[in-house]
Scaffold this motif. Sequence first.
Motif, PDB file in Angstrom:
ATOM      1  N   ALA A   1      17.931   6.295 -17.778  1.00 12.85           N
ATOM      2  CA  ALA A   1      17.958   6.360 -16.317  1.00 12.85           C
ATOM      3  C   ALA A   1      16.997   5.334 -15.717  1.00 12.85           C
ATOM      4  O   ALA A   1      17.308   4.687 -14.714  1.00 12.85           O
TER       5      ALA A   1
ATOM      6  N   LEU B   1      18.568   1.803 -16.071  1.00 13.25           N
ATOM      7  CA  LEU B   1      19.654   1.567 -15.121  1.00 13.25           C
ATOM      8  C   LEU B   1      19.125   1.425 -13.692  1.00 13.25           C
ATOM      9  O   LEU B   1      19.605   0.597 -12.921  1.00 13.25           O
ATOM     10  N   SER B   2      18.133   2.231 -13.333  1.00  7.97           N
ATOM     11  CA  SER B   2      17.615   2.188 -11.960  1.00  7.97           C
ATOM     12  C   SER B   2      16.871   0.893 -11.679  1.00  7.97           C
ATOM     13  O   SER B   2      16.888   0.397 -10.545  1.00  7.97           O
TER      14      SER B   2
ATOM     15  N   PHE C   1      16.682   7.345  -4.020  1.00 12.00           N
ATOM     16  CA  PHE C   1      17.657   7.663  -5.067  1.00 12.00           C
ATOM     17  C   PHE C   1      17.890   9.164  -5.125  1.00 12.00           C
ATOM     18  O   PHE C   1      17.142   9.963  -4.562  1.00 12.00           O
TER      19      PHE C   1
ATOM     20  N   VAL D   1      19.571  12.043  -8.307  1.00 12.60           N
ATOM     21  CA  VAL D   1      20.151  12.248  -9.630  1.00 12.60           C
ATOM     22  C   VAL D   1      21.253  13.291  -9.493  1.00 12.60           C
ATOM     23  O   VAL D   1      21.053  14.348  -8.879  1.00 12.60           O
TER      24      VAL D   1
ATOM     25  N   THR E   1      22.463   6.319  -6.716  1.00 16.49           N
ATOM     26  CA  THR E   1      22.750   7.596  -7.374  1.00 16.49           C
ATOM     27  C   THR E   1      22.818   7.363  -8.876  1.00 16.49           C
ATOM     28  O   THR E   1      23.580   6.513  -9.343  1.00 16.49           O
ATOM     29  N   VAL E   2      22.004   8.090  -9.604  1.00 14.43           N
ATOM     30  CA  VAL E   2      22.045   8.055 -11.066  1.00 14.43           C
ATOM     31  C   VAL E   2      22.891   9.245 -11.515  1.00 14.43           C
ATOM     32  O   VAL E   2      22.476  10.397 -11.407  1.00 14.43           O
TER      33      VAL E   2
ATOM     34  N   LEU F   1      25.476   8.188 -18.743  1.00 17.08           N
ATOM     35  CA  LEU F   1      24.748   7.832 -17.527  1.00 17.08           C
ATOM     36  C   LEU F   1      25.406   6.628 -16.860  1.00 17.08           C
ATOM     37  O   LEU F   1      25.877   5.708 -17.541  1.00 17.08           O
TER      38      LEU F   1
ATOM     39  N   VAL G   1      25.514   4.288 -12.762  1.00 18.42           N
ATOM     40  CA  VAL G   1      24.995   4.099 -11.411  1.00 18.42           C
ATOM     41  C   VAL G   1      26.059   3.551 -10.457  1.00 18.42           C
ATOM     42  O   VAL G   1      25.795   3.407  -9.272  1.00 18.42           O
TER      43      VAL G   1
END
Length: 290
Positions: free
Chosen positions: A101, A104-105, A113, A115, A155-156, A167, A169
């Motif tokens: 996470a 990716l973020s 953000f 989750v 948004t994760v 996972l 995004v």
Amino acid sequence: MITYSRMLFKNELNSNRMHYLLRYGEIALKGANRKDFEAVLKRNIGRHLKQQDVTGKITRIPGRFLVECSSEVSFRPVFGLVSASKVEVVEMNMDSMNELALKLSLLHKAKTFRVDANRLDKRCTLESMQVNKEVGAYLVEKTGMKVQLKGSELTVGIELLPEKAFLYVETEACLGGLPVGSQGKIGALIEDEQSVLAMVLVMRRGSAVIPFMKKQLALGVVQQYAPYDVQPVLLDGRDVSEVLGEEDVDVLVVNDVGADVREELSGITLLRPLVGCNKKELAQLKKVYL
């Protein structure tokens, strides 16, 4: 009985290939016939990959299809799908999910953000809310981003199975409907662009459609939605009712709009998917589908 997760992970996923989670909506409501609709949709996904010259493996998991493929591909034209997310896959534990996470973020320069975890299988040892809180807290600590549940910049997404987590995004919106070929074969009288739109809308409701034409017209836009080679039938001055009989088709899609409705054809059922549309609605539909 072999469980979903054992079937899926008997052979480990290839980390060098791309993975997509594909979601479907309407066919999930089909009850006893759901497996039949899923089988047609899986076949259509495979044909779509082939049309894009992409090799891939398609696996059904609870409420989803997982596609492992050789290169990037858009799944938007596959009727029956509501969305597609390019995902990365890790072991289903908090350390692995936190690290991915974060990775990716950091690819996105976001200040806020959220989750969004979703447990696909009730046998998962972690609850969705627990994953939301723990991954969220980790990202706040490592990045300084703020949690914003509505209107966040990032948004994760996390989807959970007992052994793996997916996972992502970014999510591509697809066009929904029913998989083409799940509702039988019909014909479409192609006279203009409006006729092409009518044909596509009926395909979205699951029908495989044969186009009938008085003269040759381009149908390239239709082929992207069709999991088969679209082969037009030229009327060559013949009556359309006669040609429909030769093709064993007794339903015909036409482009009628508003009060401009043609006479019924003997022995033929006419479908008019555009009959209630005004000019503005027609323009919107053309923008979406054509």
